[in-house]
Motif scaffolding. Structure first.
Motif, PDB file in Angstrom:
ATOM      1  N   LYS A 285       0.827  -1.215   0.000  1.00  0.00           N
ATOM      2  CA  LYS A 285       0.000   0.000   0.000  1.00  0.00           C
ATOM      3  C   LYS A 285       0.858   1.261   0.000  1.00  0.00           C
ATOM      4  N   GLU A 286       2.095   1.141   0.472  1.00  0.00           N
ATOM      5  CA  GLU A 286       2.998   2.291   0.567  1.00  0.00           C
ATOM      6  C   GLU A 286       3.857   2.461  -0.689  1.00  0.00           C
ATOM      7  N   ILE A 287       3.728   1.548  -1.639  1.00  0.00           N
ATOM      8  CA  ILE A 287       4.592   1.538  -2.806  1.00  0.00           C
ATOM      9  C   ILE A 287       3.825   2.058  -4.014  1.00  0.00           C
ATOM     10  N   GLY A 288       4.443   2.989  -4.739  1.00  0.00           N
ATOM     11  CA  GLY A 288       3.771   3.606  -5.873  1.00  0.00           C
ATOM     12  C   GLY A 288       4.332   3.182  -7.218  1.00  0.00           C
ATOM     13  N   ALA A 289       3.908   3.887  -8.237  1.00  0.00           N
ATOM     14  CA  ALA A 289       4.281   3.569  -9.617  1.00  0.00           C
ATOM     15  C   ALA A 289       5.791   3.652  -9.836  1.00  0.00           C
ATOM     16  N   ALA A 290       6.449   4.596  -9.203  1.00  0.00           N
ATOM     17  CA  ALA A 290       7.900   4.750  -9.388  1.00  0.00           C
ATOM     18  C   ALA A 290       8.642   3.505  -8.904  1.00  0.00           C
ATOM     19  N   GLU A 291       8.231   2.967  -7.756  1.00  0.00           N
ATOM     20  CA  GLU A 291       8.868   1.775  -7.210  1.00  0.00           C
ATOM     21  C   GLU A 291       8.581   0.547  -8.082  1.00  0.00           C
ATOM     22  N   ILE A 292       7.374   0.467  -8.610  1.00  0.00           N
ATOM     23  CA  ILE A 292       7.022  -0.642  -9.497  1.00  0.00           C
ATOM     24  C   ILE A 292       7.891  -0.594 -10.752  1.00  0.00           C
ATOM     25  N   ASN A 293       8.010   0.585 -11.329  1.00  0.00           N
ATOM     26  CA  ASN A 293       8.840   0.753 -12.521  1.00  0.00           C
ATOM     27  C   ASN A 293      10.297   0.400 -12.233  1.00  0.00           C
ATOM     28  N   HIS A 294      10.805   0.832 -11.094  1.00  0.00           N
ATOM     29  CA  HIS A 294      12.181   0.530 -10.701  1.00  0.00           C
ATOM     30  C   HIS A 294      12.382  -0.982 -10.550  1.00  0.00           C
ATOM     31  N   PHE A 295      11.421  -1.649  -9.946  1.00  0.00           N
ATOM     32  CA  PHE A 295      11.494  -3.104  -9.762  1.00  0.00           C
ATOM     33  C   PHE A 295      11.509  -3.832 -11.107  1.00  0.00           C
ATOM     34  N   LEU A 296      10.602  -3.460 -12.000  1.00  0.00           N
ATOM     35  CA  LEU A 296      10.535  -4.114 -13.307  1.00  0.00           C
ATOM     36  C   LEU A 296      11.799  -3.841 -14.135  1.00  0.00           C
ATOM     37  N   THR A 297      12.326  -2.632 -14.013  1.00  0.00           N
ATOM     38  CA  THR A 297      13.582  -2.305 -14.695  1.00  0.00           C
ATOM     39  C   THR A 297      14.716  -3.154 -14.132  1.00  0.00           C
ATOM     40  N   HIS A 298      14.751  -3.297 -12.826  1.00  0.00           N
ATOM     41  CA  HIS A 298      15.763  -4.137 -12.181  1.00  0.00           C
ATOM     42  C   HIS A 298      15.689  -5.570 -12.701  1.00  0.00           C
ATOM     43  N   LEU A 299      14.488  -6.110 -12.819  1.00  0.00           N
ATOM     44  CA  LEU A 299      14.339  -7.478 -13.319  1.00  0.00           C
ATOM     45  C   LEU A 299      14.907  -7.619 -14.725  1.00  0.00           C
ATOM     46  N   THR A 300      14.632  -6.628 -15.555  1.00  0.00           N
ATOM     47  CA  THR A 300      15.083  -6.686 -16.946  1.00  0.00           C
ATOM     48  C   THR A 300      16.587  -6.485 -17.061  1.00  0.00           C
ATOM     49  N   VAL A 301      17.111  -5.456 -16.424  1.00  0.00           N
ATOM     50  CA  VAL A 301      18.516  -5.077 -16.586  1.00  0.00           C
ATOM     51  C   VAL A 301      19.447  -5.975 -15.779  1.00  0.00           C
ATOM     52  N   ASN A 302      19.144  -6.181 -14.519  1.00  0.00           N
ATOM     53  CA  ASN A 302      20.068  -6.885 -13.626  1.00  0.00           C
ATOM     54  C   ASN A 302      19.852  -8.393 -13.565  1.00  0.00           C
ATOM     55  N   ARG A 303      18.627  -8.832 -13.808  1.00  0.00           N
ATOM     56  CA  ARG A 303      18.357 -10.269 -13.705  1.00  0.00           C
ATOM     57  C   ARG A 303      18.106 -10.913 -15.051  1.00  0.00           C
ATOM     58  N   GLY A 304      17.922 -10.103 -16.090  1.00  0.00           N
ATOM     59  CA  GLY A 304      17.754 -10.622 -17.436  1.00  0.00           C
ATOM     60  C   GLY A 304      16.526 -11.492 -17.637  1.00  0.00           C
ATOM     61  N   VAL A 305      15.433 -11.139 -16.958  1.00  0.00           N
ATOM     62  CA  VAL A 305      14.225 -11.965 -17.095  1.00  0.00           C
ATOM     63  C   VAL A 305      13.553 -11.719 -18.430  1.00  0.00           C
ATOM     64  N   SER A 306      12.810 -12.692 -18.886  1.00  0.00           N
ATOM     65  CA  SER A 306      12.081 -12.561 -20.154  1.00  0.00           C
ATOM     66  C   SER A 306      10.862 -11.673 -19.977  1.00  0.00           C
ATOM     67  N   ALA A 307      10.285 -11.285 -21.091  1.00  0.00           N
ATOM     68  CA  ALA A 307       9.071 -10.458 -21.047  1.00  0.00           C
ATOM     69  C   ALA A 307       7.940 -11.193 -20.352  1.00  0.00           C
ATOM     70  N   ALA A 308       7.823 -12.500 -20.566  1.00  0.00           N
ATOM     71  CA  ALA A 308       6.765 -13.292 -19.918  1.00  0.00           C
ATOM     72  C   ALA A 308       6.955 -13.325 -18.406  1.00  0.00           C
ATOM     73  N   THR A 309       8.194 -13.469 -17.959  1.00  0.00           N
ATOM     74  CA  THR A 309       8.486 -13.472 -16.522  1.00  0.00           C
ATOM     75  C   THR A 309       8.215 -12.101 -15.934  1.00  0.00           C
ATOM     76  N   GLN A 310       8.596 -11.072 -16.653  1.00  0.00           N
ATOM     77  CA  GLN A 310       8.351  -9.705 -16.184  1.00  0.00           C
ATOM     78  C   GLN A 310       6.849  -9.458 -16.057  1.00  0.00           C
ATOM     79  N   LYS A 311       6.073  -9.955 -16.991  1.00  0.00           N
ATOM     80  CA  LYS A 311       4.623  -9.790 -16.920  1.00  0.00           C
ATOM     81  C   LYS A 311       4.048 -10.505 -15.715  1.00  0.00           C
TER      82      LYS A 311
END
Length: 69
Positions: free
Chosen positions: A41-67
């Motif tokens: 409840k305390e986490i907003g759009a900026a944190e969500i975007n940062h998390f998804l970016t982290h998954l893509t850049v640092n963990r190399g997850v696929s688009a399906a995993t990111q979804k």
């Protein structure tokens, strides 16, 4: 009731497979831990975007995993 108990109940009303339920719970827990154990409840759009970016850049997850995350 704990947050995860409520979340599990909501997921089960969607009638998804047990493996999908486990996957959703894993990603929610990972997201909360990534955000220093803050309640969703305390986490907003900026944190969500940062998390998804982290998954893509640092963990190399696929688009399906990111979804899924």
């Amino acid at each position: 009731m704990s947050f995860f108990t409520i979340l599990r109940d909501v997921i089960r009303t969607k009638r998804v497979s047990l493996q999908t339920e486990k996957s959703y719970l894993y990603w929610v827990k990972f997201f909360i831990m990534f955000n220093d154990k803050r309640h969703p409840k305390e986490i907003g759009a900026a944190e969500i975007n940062h998390f998804l970016t982290h998954l893509t850049v640092n963990r190399g997850v696929s688009a399906a995993t990111q979804k899924s995350a």
